[in-house]
Design an enzyme around this catalytic site. Structure first.
Site, PDB file in Angstrom:
ATOM      1  N   ALA A  47       0.017   6.575   3.366  1.00  0.00           N
ATOM      2  CA  ALA A  47       1.356   5.991   3.238  1.00  0.00           C
ATOM      3  C   ALA A  47       2.353   6.824   4.027  1.00  0.00           C
ATOM      4  CB  ALA A  47       1.756   5.972   1.772  1.00  0.00           C
ATOM      5  N   GLY A  65      -4.100   6.536   1.996  1.00  0.00           N
ATOM      6  CA  GLY A  65      -4.204   5.160   2.495  1.00  0.00           C
ATOM      7  C   GLY A  65      -4.968   5.063   3.805  1.00  0.00           C
ATOM      8  N   GLU A  83      -8.410   4.846   2.695  1.00  0.00           N
ATOM      9  CA  GLU A  83      -8.581   3.524   2.076  1.00  0.00           C
ATOM     10  C   GLU A  83      -8.704   2.424   3.137  1.00  0.00           C
ATOM     11  OE1 GLU A  83      -5.082   4.309  -0.608  1.00  0.00           O
ATOM     12  OE2 GLU A  83      -6.411   3.275  -2.005  1.00  0.00           O
ATOM     13  N   GLU A  93      -4.098  11.506  -3.545  1.00  0.00           N
ATOM     14  CA  GLU A  93      -3.011  10.861  -4.307  1.00  0.00           C
ATOM     15  C   GLU A  93      -2.715  11.502  -5.657  1.00  0.00           C
ATOM     16  OE1 GLU A  93      -5.218   9.243  -2.482  1.00  0.00           O
ATOM     17  OE2 GLU A  93      -4.311   7.500  -1.514  1.00  0.00           O
TER      18      GLU A  93
END
Ligand code: COA
Length: 260
Positions: free
Chosen positions: A65, A110, A113, A133
């Site tokens: 992110a 992310g 991910e 995270e």
């Protein structure tokens, strides 16, 4: 907005590059929207058989992110972002083509991910991986808890998600987080494409059937999965390419597949 992610078409291969090296290719709202646009564009292009997703520069695949943007977001905006990850990035695991993360540097949060959303993963030796995270007071929110457990099993996924520790490319290879490690000195994209030449050049109907069948193993109970495998086999059996492959074998020549 188009400069955030670039798209290059090389015959049957699409190369999608997140192009924000100054922010370690982090996922801002606009970057995620642009990835979604590109996914929709590629989904309607029947020529595409393989999609490589990579990052610009030699430091980061994607640092997750965009934490600078996140600081200015309300909680509702974060909720919208989580929904956008799901809607705008789903194409990576649902399209008719094979998606491959070509990991050129750090893949964190992310970013990992995103790589986990792809069907396959290759990485340079200097790449590092992690889901940090929990250290930021949250959990992976773009599918990381689910996809890491599917891919690696619960125990290894818990190691990654609970500790947030960084893994080397060698460890990532040894636990099956990546499929291929590209040695230092070898070009990432070209070496990845060489590995995937059978996918880009093989019989399209069989390649697609194989992709759909294996993907379905995550979601279908075994008996239904076996039915689905049979249904997909029928599509291959009905194809002219299947007959051509048998003829080519008998005539000792390479097959000329037509996707029919
Ligand atoms: N979002 C926005 N900007 C980011 C970023 C992110 N996720 N990660 C790195 N950047 C920016 C840095 O702020 C810095 O910009 P600045 O110089 O204008 O401040 C630039 O990218 C380079 O980062 P820097 O930390 O100086 O490089 P590095 O090589 O020392 O470390 C990382 C790179 C990726 C290991 C480190 O930046 C990092 O840990 N980032 C956070 C990753 C993370 O926790 N992601 C999960 C989010 S849930």
């Amino acid at each position: 907005m188009s400069e955030l992610v670039s798209l290059e078409l090389r015959a049957a291969v699409a190369v999608v590059t997140i192009d924000r090296p100054e922010r370690m290719n982090a996922l801002s709202w606009a970057t995620v929207q642009r990835l979604g646009e590109i996914g929709r564009e590629l989904a309607s292009d029947a020529r595409v058989r393989v999609c490589l997703l990579t990052g610009a520069g030699d430091k980061a695949f994607c640092a997750g992110a965009d934490l600078k943007e996140r600081q200015g977001m309300s909680r509702d905006q974060v909720r919208e972002m989580l929904s956008a990850y799901r809607t705008e990035l789903a194409w990576l695991s649902e399209s008719d083509f094979v998606s491959v993360a070509a990991i050129n540097g750090v893949a964190l949060g992310g970013g990992l991910e995103l790589a986990l959303s792809c069907d396959l993963r290759s990485a340079v030796e200097s790449a590092t991986f992690g889901l940090p995270e929990v250290g930021l007071g949250i959990i992976p929110g773009a599918g990381g808890t689910q996809r890491s457990a599917h891919l690696l099993g619960q125990s290894r996924a818990l190691d990654l998600v609970l500790t947030g520790r960084r893994l080397s490319a060698n460890e990532a290879l040894s636990i099956g987080l990546i499929n291929r490690l590209i040695p230092n000195g070898e070009p990432l994209l070209e070496s990845t494409l060489k590995w995937l030449a059978p996918v880009a050049e093989g019989a399209p109907i069989a390649q697609r059937a194989a992709l759909l069948a294996v993907r379905a193993a995550h979601t279908l109970p075994l008996e239904r999965g076996l039915d689905y495998e049979r249904e997909l086999y029928e599509r291959c059996l009905a194809s002219a390419d299947r007959d051509e492959a048998l003829r080519a074998l008998a005539e000792k020549r390479p097959p000329a597949f037509q996707g029919k």
